[in-house]
Design a protein around this motif. Structure first.
Motif, PDB file in Angstrom:
ATOM      1  N   VAL A  42       0.862  -1.187   0.000  1.00 17.10           N
ATOM      2  CA  VAL A  42       0.000   0.000   0.000  1.00 17.10           C
ATOM      3  C   VAL A  42       0.896   1.235   0.000  1.00 17.10           C
ATOM      4  CG1 VAL A  42      -1.758   1.287   1.265  1.00 17.10           C
ATOM      5  CG2 VAL A  42      -1.817  -1.221   1.239  1.00 17.10           C
ATOM      6  N   ARG A  43       0.803   2.039  -1.073  1.00 15.95           N
ATOM      7  CA  ARG A  43       1.645   3.236  -1.174  1.00 15.95           C
ATOM      8  C   ARG A  43       0.764   4.482  -1.192  1.00 15.95           C
ATOM      9  NH1 ARG A  43       6.021   3.442  -5.499  1.00 15.95           N
ATOM     10  NH2 ARG A  43       4.272   3.272  -6.972  1.00 15.95           N
ATOM     11  N   LEU A  44       1.234   5.528  -0.538  1.00 13.33           N
ATOM     12  CA  LEU A  44       0.428   6.740  -0.408  1.00 13.33           C
ATOM     13  C   LEU A  44       1.233   7.962  -0.843  1.00 13.33           C
ATOM     14  CD1 LEU A  44       0.385   4.972   2.570  1.00 13.33           C
ATOM     15  CD2 LEU A  44      -1.839   6.112   2.610  1.00 13.33           C
ATOM     16  N   GLY A  45       0.555   8.923  -1.491  1.00 14.30           N
ATOM     17  CA  GLY A  45       1.217  10.157  -1.900  1.00 14.30           C
ATOM     18  C   GLY A  45       0.241  11.323  -1.856  1.00 14.30           C
ATOM     19  N   VAL A  46       0.735  12.493  -1.430  1.00 15.85           N
ATOM     20  CA  VAL A  46      -0.163  13.637  -1.279  1.00 15.85           C
ATOM     21  C   VAL A  46       0.334  14.816  -2.109  1.00 15.85           C
ATOM     22  CG1 VAL A  46      -0.578  12.843   1.079  1.00 15.85           C
ATOM     23  CG2 VAL A  46       0.922  14.803   0.689  1.00 15.85           C
ATOM     24  N   ALA A  47      -0.568  15.815  -2.247  1.00 17.67           N
ATOM     25  CA  ALA A  47      -0.206  17.029  -2.976  1.00 17.67           C
ATOM     26  C   ALA A  47      -0.996  18.203  -2.433  1.00 17.67           C
ATOM     27  CB  ALA A  47      -0.488  16.858  -4.468  1.00 17.67           C
ATOM     28  N   GLU A  48      -0.501  19.412  -2.732  1.00 13.41           N
ATOM     29  CA  GLU A  48      -1.273  20.635  -2.480  1.00 13.41           C
ATOM     30  C   GLU A  48      -1.916  21.008  -3.801  1.00 13.41           C
ATOM     31  OE1 GLU A  48       1.379  23.550  -0.819  1.00 13.41           O
ATOM     32  OE2 GLU A  48       1.691  22.391   1.012  1.00 13.41           O
ATOM     33  N   ALA A  49      -3.203  20.691  -3.952  1.00 14.74           N
ATOM     34  CA  ALA A  49      -3.868  20.872  -5.249  1.00 14.74           C
ATOM     35  C   ALA A  49      -4.704  22.148  -5.287  1.00 14.74           C
ATOM     36  CB  ALA A  49      -4.749  19.665  -5.553  1.00 14.74           C
ATOM     37  N   HIS A  50      -4.748  22.895  -4.182  1.00 16.47           N
ATOM     38  CA  HIS A  50      -5.539  24.139  -4.120  1.00 16.47           C
ATOM     39  C   HIS A  50      -7.004  23.853  -4.469  1.00 16.47           C
ATOM     40  CE1 HIS A  50      -5.621  28.758  -4.971  1.00 16.47           C
ATOM     41  NE2 HIS A  50      -6.671  28.337  -4.300  1.00 16.47           N
ATOM     42  N   VAL A  51      -7.555  22.784  -3.880  1.00 21.19           N
ATOM     43  CA  VAL A  51      -8.958  22.462  -4.146  1.00 21.19           C
ATOM     44  C   VAL A  51      -9.840  23.616  -3.710  1.00 21.19           C
ATOM     45  CG1 VAL A  51     -10.870  20.918  -3.590  1.00 21.19           C
ATOM     46  CG2 VAL A  51      -8.566  19.983  -3.905  1.00 21.19           C
ATOM     47  N   ARG A  52      -9.571  24.123  -2.516  1.00 25.17           N
ATOM     48  CA  ARG A  52     -10.364  25.257  -2.037  1.00 25.17           C
ATOM     49  C   ARG A  52      -9.467  26.387  -1.550  1.00 25.17           C
ATOM     50  NH1 ARG A  52     -15.376  26.624  -0.654  1.00 25.17           N
ATOM     51  NH2 ARG A  52     -15.556  28.197   0.980  1.00 25.17           N
TER      52      ARG A  52
END
Lengths: 409, 409
Positions: free
Chosen positions: A19-29
């Motif tokens: 199980v691999r996880l990755g995040v981002a700052e996508a400026h959803v809101r």
């Protein structure tokens, strides 16, 4: 201020092989916050989910139900905060699917093998372009030891990231269970919390996985409430990768399955309690233990009547042993033939009421001492049966109103 | 601050021939406030009552039920504030009866002909001696035109006394209906409000009186909620003295009975709305009209789900058109087969949602304009039947928490 709740210590969230996880700052809101998470699952992983019973369920919940219902092997989860994609009609469904399709292209799987999750403001269009633009960052960051940052990426009004792990050894095998969750308002899960993801490397047959999920949910997320509002987006997902090897678990009564269920339950209960400890504006963590019921359902009704009462919750906030409010909530919980003459009520270890009135020898100073604690246990013995159940909640403070009056603005 | 609610104008509460009221400062809990009311009824008056469904019902409620159930002709009511005499067990029953007995001796009737009512703090012993000591002052003050001061004497956290009158002329007779009520917290009446007393000089047969009471209660007090907490003491009493003369009303369909029911309903609805207008900490008065239901019960469920949601109530406080919270509440109201595709939602005259998403042409500025008003109507069309119903409530402010965290202290 969360009640006795800290972020997971570095290294305390154990990787689950595959199980691999990755995040981002996508400026959803809002800019400059982690708000997008991709979870990649290995081939052969089994996935089970439970979802909100709210009829206005969000678009991603509908898509998850479709895909899990069809038995498609799931290869990835994609989670955004900032926008719930709920109350968005057909357009919302199309947007949820578009995000999945974009991720599937980049991971080389079919769109139906991706499950979408969203949390945040309701009834606003999901910003698909910004989310899709954030996917490459998530994918580049995929790692097995990224559970901690994943817990941060799914927070909304949460003040503390929530995650925990357990490892059990049984029959010469070691299983790891790791989970994260988010949610601190609109929390009265009916099937699941707003978002909870738990993975294990144990090999579990699909029917047993579904059964474990249901049992664990009823003991954890379905027993916690902050404000009685059942969200449109509640989702709780359980993944079993099988990477630990060995024979597949099929029988719920086998020692390995029992050990796994205990570990899953501990993870889910800790996460569920964390939701109430970090409830919006919470200053107290309240455990309500109801015993002596004819069945669990009536114990839960009494527990939730107490947990939902704004009068009880403001009394806890004020550290005021206003016991009448507790008795009133028990009285209106909906047990039509309840004989109040058999009901006993404890605050901590102090017996405060029996036979419909104050307990013999009850002194308010004793209850006042209990009420000043940050963690308080209320015990109710209905005196009419042998069933028991437990509900967790928090108090109701100025800050709850402040947070919810100002959210969005 | 109550929402568009003023004390009854001097002279606006019309006397009901034969009904005399007197108040006193009995220091039940605090000094220097009117906290005791005696209502004397003429011989031959008929009395009907509905009471809380809370299983922890207060001692006075139990005594009222006994005495009305036995068909005893009632000659007086005695009402105290400051102490609810609830959660007080056998001792509480004895104290309620002791107050009745003391009043009966002074009025020259049997103890069973007196009905007791209490409101205030729960689970503390009723101070019988101070109440009995106040009775002579009440009796000396008995007058037919004292409804205004009676409305003041039954207030607890109320900020405005609540009372209203109607007069109807029908078949050459004139009937007067006058009522008072109190309550602004722990308000989610299930059969009746905390305390409501309505009297008429119309001659009404007992079965019809009971039927009118039930019908009127369901249209008024059973449709208002402040915080979802059903009190231990809710009582609503309807008195018909017959002093207006003429034939007794027996048939609910006779023109005089229809006219009387309309007047009773208007009085009860105005009093019920006053409870929400003066709800603890209220800054907005909210009317929730639900139509298109299969039956009234499901309309009420949806209305109350909206009215009870802390998230909806804090959004009203903030004047924030956070419509998703309204949709979420509709979705979890418990209509299992609700098709959200048929649901429409209006804020004031603005159609804000249809077909599970935002309405075509909806602009948030329109909803924001409605949300700034002090009186707001929410309309929900479930689109699945012809039943309708209405629920009234108020918003949820900092002051609600403040009032309930500080009550008692």
């Amino acid at each position: 201020m969360p009640v006795h709740l800290s972020p997971p210590a570095p290294g305390s969230l154990k990787p689950v092989a595959g199980v691999r996880l990755g995040v981002a700052e996508a400026h959803v809101r809002k800019p400059n916050r982690k708000d997008l998470l991709v979870v990649e699952l290995p081939a052969g992983a089994r996935v089970a989910g439970v979802f909100t019973q709210n009829r206005f369920c969000a678009a991603p919940v509908q898509v998850c139900r479709e895909r899990l219902g069809a038995g498609t092997p799931i290869r990835a989860l994609v989670v955004n905060t900032g926008n719930a994609n709920a109350g968005t009609g057909e357009d919302g469904l199309a947007r949820a699917r578009a995000v999945c399709t974009a991720l599937a292209e980049r991971l080389g799987c079919a769109p139906e093998q991706v499950l979408p999750f969203s949390t945040g403001v309701i009834m606003e269009p999901l910003p698909v372009e910004r989310i899709v633009a954030g996917l490459p960052t998530c994918i580049a960051a995929l790692r097995e030891d990224a559970w901690g940052v994943a817990a941060e990426a799914i927070m909304t009004t949460d003040t503390v990231p929530k995650g925990t792990s357990r490892q059990v050894e049984v029959d010469g095998r070691r299983f790891t269970v790791t989970g994260i969750a988010k949610g601190s308002g609109m929390i009265h899960p009916n099937m699941a919390t707003m978002l909870g993801f738990v993975a294990t490397d144990a090999p579990v047959a699909q029917p047993l996985l579904q059964r474990l999920l249901k049992a664990v949910t009823d003991d954890s997320f379905n027993r916690v409430t902050v404000d009685g509002d059942t969200s449109t987006n509640d989702s709780f997902i359980l993944v079993a990768t099988g990477a630990a090897g060995g024979d597949e678990l099929v029988d719920a009564d086998a020692p390995a399955a029992v050990a796994l269920q205990r570990a899953l339950r501990e993870v889910a209960v800790e996460l569920a309690q964390a939701l109430a400890r970090d409830g919006e504006g919470a200053t107290k963590f309240i455990t309500i233990e109801v015993s002596g019921g004819r069945d669990r359902a009536e114990c839960v009704r009494v527990g939730k009547a107490i947990a939902h009462s704004p009068l009880v919750k403001t009394a806890f906030f004020a550290s005021d042993p206003n016991l009448g409010r507790l008795l009133a909530a028990i009285g209106y919980a909906g047990i039509d033939d309840l004989d109040v003459g058999t009901v006993r009520l404890w605050l901590g270890e102090v017996l405060v009421s029996a036979f419909g009135g104050p307990a013999a020898g009850y002194v308010e100073a004793d209850a006042a001492r209990v009420m000043r604690e940050a963690e308080i246990t209320v015990r109710v013995d209905l005196g009419r049966g042998t069933a028991t159940d437990t509900v967790w909640t928090c108090d109701f403070s100025y800050d709850y109103v402040k947070i919810n009056a100002e959210y969005r603005s």
